[in-house]
Design a protein around this motif. Structure first.
Motif, PDB file in Angstrom:
ATOM      1  N   ASP A  34       0.835  -1.204   0.000  1.00 54.60           N
ATOM      2  CA  ASP A  34       0.000   0.000   0.000  1.00 54.60           C
ATOM      3  C   ASP A  34       0.871   1.256   0.000  1.00 54.60           C
ATOM      4  O   ASP A  34       0.600   2.216  -0.736  1.00 54.60           O
ATOM      5  CB  ASP A  34      -0.924   0.031   1.221  1.00 54.60           C
ATOM      6  CG  ASP A  34      -2.003  -1.035   1.176  1.00 54.60           C
ATOM      7  OD1 ASP A  34      -2.228  -1.640   0.096  1.00 54.60           O
ATOM      8  OD2 ASP A  34      -2.625  -1.282   2.235  1.00 54.60           O
ATOM      9  N   ALA A  35       1.911   1.245   0.830  1.00 53.18           N
ATOM     10  CA  ALA A  35       2.812   2.394   0.917  1.00 53.18           C
ATOM     11  C   ALA A  35       3.496   2.639  -0.423  1.00 53.18           C
ATOM     12  O   ALA A  35       3.580   3.782  -0.899  1.00 53.18           O
ATOM     13  CB  ALA A  35       3.851   2.182   2.013  1.00 53.18           C
ATOM     14  N   GLY A  36       3.975   1.578  -1.048  1.00 51.29           N
ATOM     15  CA  GLY A  36       4.643   1.714  -2.336  1.00 51.29           C
ATOM     16  C   GLY A  36       3.714   2.250  -3.406  1.00 51.29           C
ATOM     17  O   GLY A  36       4.084   3.122  -4.191  1.00 51.29           O
ATOM     18  N   TYR A  37       2.507   1.740  -3.444  1.00 52.13           N
ATOM     19  CA  TYR A  37       1.524   2.167  -4.425  1.00 52.13           C
ATOM     20  C   TYR A  37       1.211   3.658  -4.284  1.00 52.13           C
ATOM     21  O   TYR A  37       1.053   4.373  -5.274  1.00 52.13           O
ATOM     22  CB  TYR A  37       0.247   1.337  -4.267  1.00 52.13           C
ATOM     23  CG  TYR A  37      -0.859   1.753  -5.196  1.00 52.13           C
ATOM     24  CD1 TYR A  37      -0.814   1.420  -6.546  1.00 52.13           C
ATOM     25  CD2 TYR A  37      -1.939   2.485  -4.726  1.00 52.13           C
ATOM     26  CE1 TYR A  37      -1.823   1.809  -7.413  1.00 52.13           C
ATOM     27  CE2 TYR A  37      -2.961   2.876  -5.575  1.00 52.13           C
ATOM     28  CZ  TYR A  37      -2.892   2.536  -6.921  1.00 52.13           C
ATOM     29  OH  TYR A  37      -3.896   2.928  -7.769  1.00 52.13           O
ATOM     30  N   LEU A  38       1.161   4.124  -3.036  1.00 48.70           N
ATOM     31  CA  LEU A  38       0.819   5.526  -2.768  1.00 48.70           C
ATOM     32  C   LEU A  38       2.037   6.444  -2.692  1.00 48.70           C
ATOM     33  O   LEU A  38       1.891   7.652  -2.570  1.00 48.70           O
ATOM     34  CB  LEU A  38       0.014   5.620  -1.468  1.00 48.70           C
ATOM     35  CG  LEU A  38      -1.345   4.929  -1.506  1.00 48.70           C
ATOM     36  CD1 LEU A  38      -1.958   4.873  -0.115  1.00 48.70           C
ATOM     37  CD2 LEU A  38      -2.274   5.631  -2.490  1.00 48.70           C
ATOM     38  N   PHE A  69      10.057  -4.341   6.324  1.00 50.99           N
ATOM     39  CA  PHE A  69      10.040  -2.909   6.042  1.00 50.99           C
ATOM     40  C   PHE A  69      11.423  -2.442   5.583  1.00 50.99           C
ATOM     41  O   PHE A  69      11.537  -1.673   4.631  1.00 50.99           O
ATOM     42  CB  PHE A  69       9.573  -2.121   7.271  1.00 50.99           C
ATOM     43  CG  PHE A  69       8.083  -2.024   7.383  1.00 50.99           C
ATOM     44  CD1 PHE A  69       7.394  -0.970   6.805  1.00 50.99           C
ATOM     45  CD2 PHE A  69       7.356  -3.001   8.047  1.00 50.99           C
ATOM     46  CE1 PHE A  69       6.015  -0.877   6.889  1.00 50.99           C
ATOM     47  CE2 PHE A  69       5.969  -2.923   8.142  1.00 50.99           C
ATOM     48  CZ  PHE A  69       5.304  -1.858   7.556  1.00 50.99           C
ATOM     49  N   ALA A  70      12.464  -2.913   6.231  1.00 53.54           N
ATOM     50  CA  ALA A  70      13.821  -2.520   5.858  1.00 53.54           C
ATOM     51  C   ALA A  70      14.167  -2.994   4.445  1.00 53.54           C
ATOM     52  O   ALA A  70      14.775  -2.253   3.667  1.00 53.54           O
ATOM     53  CB  ALA A  70      14.825  -3.071   6.867  1.00 53.54           C
ATOM     54  N   GLN A  71      13.774  -4.212   4.100  1.00 58.53           N
ATOM     55  CA  GLN A  71      14.064  -4.751   2.774  1.00 58.53           C
ATOM     56  C   GLN A  71      13.467  -3.892   1.668  1.00 58.53           C
ATOM     57  O   GLN A  71      14.040  -3.767   0.599  1.00 58.53           O
ATOM     58  CB  GLN A  71      13.523  -6.175   2.643  1.00 58.53           C
ATOM     59  CG  GLN A  71      14.333  -7.207   3.358  1.00 58.53           C
ATOM     60  CD  GLN A  71      13.681  -8.576   3.315  1.00 58.53           C
ATOM     61  OE1 GLN A  71      12.471  -8.716   3.101  1.00 58.53           O
ATOM     62  NE2 GLN A  71      14.482  -9.611   3.546  1.00 58.53           N
ATOM     63  N   TYR A  72      12.306  -3.328   1.936  1.00 54.48           N
ATOM     64  CA  TYR A  72      11.630  -2.514   0.932  1.00 54.48           C
ATOM     65  C   TYR A  72      11.900  -1.020   1.080  1.00 54.48           C
ATOM     66  O   TYR A  72      11.359  -0.216   0.326  1.00 54.48           O
ATOM     67  CB  TYR A  72      10.125  -2.783   0.971  1.00 54.48           C
ATOM     68  CG  TYR A  72       9.766  -4.145   0.414  1.00 54.48           C
ATOM     69  CD1 TYR A  72       9.563  -4.338  -0.941  1.00 54.48           C
ATOM     70  CD2 TYR A  72       9.660  -5.250   1.253  1.00 54.48           C
ATOM     71  CE1 TYR A  72       9.247  -5.575  -1.455  1.00 54.48           C
ATOM     72  CE2 TYR A  72       9.348  -6.502   0.750  1.00 54.48           C
ATOM     73  CZ  TYR A  72       9.144  -6.660  -0.603  1.00 54.48           C
ATOM     74  OH  TYR A  72       8.833  -7.902  -1.104  1.00 54.48           O
ATOM     75  N   GLY A  73      12.728  -0.650   2.042  1.00 56.09           N
ATOM     76  CA  GLY A  73      13.108   0.753   2.206  1.00 56.09           C
ATOM     77  C   GLY A  73      11.991   1.658   2.696  1.00 56.09           C
ATOM     78  O   GLY A  73      11.966   2.844   2.383  1.00 56.09           O
TER      79      GLY A  73
END
Length: 120
Positions: A34-38, A69-73
């Motif tokens: 969701d965070a990445g999409y937004l 979370f860390a893996q995806y920054g």
């Protein structure tokens, strides 16, 4: 329910207090997606959305979630009063103190603290 907010020009995905529990890596990946999409750089999750296992470090639930979370920054903020959990565990108190000194995971009590952190 979640909403995207800009706090000091930082895009933040803010999760509602009444949403589903965050219990493991799958839940973390959903939030990260969701965070990445937004376009959010941080995800704020009310402390009450985490199960008791998250605050018992021996279960490794917190470690697995934070690692995703860390893996995806994407940064993670656990927002709310966790003093009962911290008071019951010196290991958790150390983990919170160490995390709050970094740029990946913060344990904050309120939105004002979050705004102060994101300001600098």
């Amino acid at each position: 329910m979640t909403s995207l907010e800009k706090i000091h020009d930082v895009p933040v995905l803010v999760c509602a207090a009444d949403g589903p529990a965050i219990e493991g890596e799958r839940d973390a990946v959903d939030l990260i997606g969701d965070a990445g999409y937004l376009g959010a750089r941080w995800v704020v999750v009310p402390a009450q959305r985490f199960g008791a296992d998250f605050f018992q470090l021996r279960t490794r639930v917190a470690g697995h979630i934070v690692q995703k979370f860390a893996q995806y920054g994407v940064g993670l903020v656990v927002l709310g009063d966790i003093s009962a959990h911290v008071g019951a565990s010196s290991a958790l108190a150390d983990f919170v103190r160490e995390s709050n000194g970094g740029r990946q995971l913060w344990f904050l009590t309120d939105r004002e603290q979050l705004a102060d952190r994101l300001r600098g």
